[in-house]
Design a protein around this motif. Sequence first.
Motif, PDB file in Angstrom:
ATOM      1  N   PRO A 133       0.799  -1.234   0.000  1.00 24.05           N
ATOM      2  CA  PRO A 133       0.000   0.000   0.000  1.00 24.05           C
ATOM      3  C   PRO A 133       0.832   1.284   0.000  1.00 24.05           C
ATOM      4  N   PRO A 134       1.921   1.386   0.794  1.00 20.12           N
ATOM      5  CA  PRO A 134       2.734   2.597   0.692  1.00 20.12           C
ATOM      6  C   PRO A 134       3.301   2.821  -0.705  1.00 20.12           C
TER       7      PRO A 134
ATOM      8  N   ARG B 291       0.607   4.288  -2.874  1.00 24.75           N
ATOM      9  CA  ARG B 291       0.367   5.698  -2.572  1.00 24.75           C
ATOM     10  C   ARG B 291       1.487   6.594  -3.075  1.00 24.75           C
ATOM     11  N   ALA B 292       2.723   6.170  -2.838  1.00 22.24           N
ATOM     12  CA  ALA B 292       3.855   7.065  -3.073  1.00 22.24           C
ATOM     13  C   ALA B 292       4.358   7.052  -4.504  1.00 22.24           C
TER      14      ALA B 292
ATOM     15  N   ALA C 185       7.966  11.521  -1.657  1.00 25.18           N
ATOM     16  CA  ALA C 185       7.448  10.226  -2.096  1.00 25.18           C
ATOM     17  C   ALA C 185       8.574   9.203  -2.224  1.00 25.18           C
TER      18      ALA C 185
ATOM     19  N   GLU D 115       9.428   7.891   1.105  1.00 25.42           N
ATOM     20  CA  GLU D 115       8.396   6.961   1.566  1.00 25.42           C
ATOM     21  C   GLU D 115       8.563   5.592   0.915  1.00 25.42           C
TER      22      GLU D 115
ATOM     23  N   ASP E  83      -0.156  -3.404  -7.793  1.00 23.71           N
ATOM     24  CA  ASP E  83      -1.595  -3.191  -7.624  1.00 23.71           C
ATOM     25  C   ASP E  83      -2.357  -4.519  -7.591  1.00 23.71           C
TER      26      ASP E  83
ATOM     27  N   ALA F  74      -7.180   5.926  -6.740  1.00 22.97           N
ATOM     28  CA  ALA F  74      -6.444   7.026  -6.112  1.00 22.97           C
ATOM     29  C   ALA F  74      -6.680   7.006  -4.610  1.00 22.97           C
ATOM     30  N   PRO F  75      -5.648   7.316  -3.806  1.00 26.12           N
ATOM     31  CA  PRO F  75      -5.866   7.415  -2.361  1.00 26.12           C
ATOM     32  C   PRO F  75      -7.033   8.339  -2.056  1.00 26.12           C
TER      33      PRO F  75
ATOM     34  N   CYS G 246     -10.114   1.966  -1.048  1.00 24.23           N
ATOM     35  CA  CYS G 246      -8.978   1.887  -1.978  1.00 24.23           C
ATOM     36  C   CYS G 246      -7.828   1.129  -1.326  1.00 24.23           C
TER      37      CYS G 246
ATOM     38  N   ALA H 235      -4.767   1.394  -1.924  1.00 21.86           N
ATOM     39  CA  ALA H 235      -3.640   2.284  -1.646  1.00 21.86           C
ATOM     40  C   ALA H 235      -3.697   2.828  -0.221  1.00 21.86           C
ATOM     41  N   ASP H 236      -4.875   2.846   0.379  1.00 22.44           N
ATOM     42  CA  ASP H 236      -5.053   3.338   1.743  1.00 22.44           C
ATOM     43  C   ASP H 236      -5.081   2.210   2.772  1.00 22.44           C
TER      44      ASP H 236
END
Length: 484
Positions: free
Chosen positions: A272-273, A276-277, A291, A294, A317, A343-344, A349, A351-352
């Motif tokens: 997930p990080p 997001r990044a 980013a 991260e 993903d 998208a976050p 999602c 990603a979150d």
Amino acid sequence: MPATDPPRHLPKKARPARSLRSALALTALLVTLAAVPAAAEQSGGTHGGGARHCASSARLKVPGAERQEKSCLAELTTAGTVSSGHTDPADWSGLTPAGLTTPRGVPGIQIDGYFPDTSATNTNHGWKHDAQFVIRLPDRWNGGLVVAGTPGVREQYANDRAIGDWVLSQGYAFASTDKGNTGAAFHRDGAEPGDAIAEWNDRVTQLTRAARTVVAQRYHRPPARTLATGMSNGGYLVRWQLENHPELYDGGVDWEGTLWRTKGPNLLDFLPPALRAYPLYAAGGEGAGRAHREMVAAGFPAGSEFLWPYHHQVYWDLTQRIYREELDPGYDGATEAGTPFCAPGTPACDADYAYADRPREVRDAVRKIALTGRIGKPLITVHGTLDVQLPISKDSDVYAKMVRGAGRGDLFRYYRVEGGTHVDSLVDTFPDKLRPLVPCHRSAFTAMEAWIDRGEQPPPSRTVPRPDAAEPAALLARCPLARQ
């Protein structure tokens, strides 16, 4: 891992109840009762039968198999099985470098079949039946058996190029399983979260027991050594087998195995990080530096940036969504396996996703498949330092500490391969930056043979430097585990 996504919003299906435990119990009973025929044919010593292998195939029975088909082949490696239809190149596509040589001259018997199962994701042979396996029995047998589960969510022939061809050329019998479910919707299998992955472990155990019996039928004695090996999810299976069924094996070689721990780290922590990044890093601008930090903090090492675009598009993903669906289907409600590349901030999602914040039931699901480090037989692990699918600092570095913390360090060697990444095919794209892991796996395998056969201690655990030569042929040539 597969490179194609499932449809975006497949209806969530109930996990079908299965009778695997009873099937495994029956298999164990059949293995116990199976007897080597009294009138054994002459085997010609360790080479076992020569031209008589076709005649001997008639009496081979895979204990517990619901279906089996035997073939007498002039060539068991992919040099022959591709044209004869006894492998599926789609199963092993993308796992090996283009320059990997294919051994030839390995005649013998191949058995294809399946064990009883209720799921039907594997379409090989048109069977539409899971728990498929392949067993290959070379005429010139060295007395050993190699058993493997497949990487990603691939089918039973996925190991044929990277592992099967070579071990067959060395004289080993070879067996591989599809793990009982396949494909990007593997999470539909099982009754409860975690059951589909837990079945992988049971299927390897089942095949090992059955293959040992078939080897005894074919060569009139049990294998002198049984080795487990595999890459990625197949490497995880090696770890799990040596922790939970060491009585079946003499040792194992783990090629970048997946780490599952109840408290983490696991891939539900570090993917997930990245989701997001990475888009912020790729976009450049004001937030790119943060980013990047991260990404590195999540485990993706500085210096691996050239691999990030491909892995974001193909692996991160999809991997996050389908494994999260297997272990935490409630996260996205009625949606199956989330929304690709969301998208976050989008509801549910991936990603979150925050594994540490999820309910206890999620960790209970992971506990079914978690590793402990308590191996009971010798294990060698090889892992590339530029693996950005299973970052080494969040995976094998941690597992090595687990093994030592469990007091099993004397049974373990760990080789961190500088410049290695998750799939060797990427070496063809970046020969100046990467090195293939296949020769390192073979070096580790040879070291394991000497360890268990002659008591020769493998070289101490270390980081294996990348050779200066960047030509693909030079990179494939050798991988010395000892300091030169």
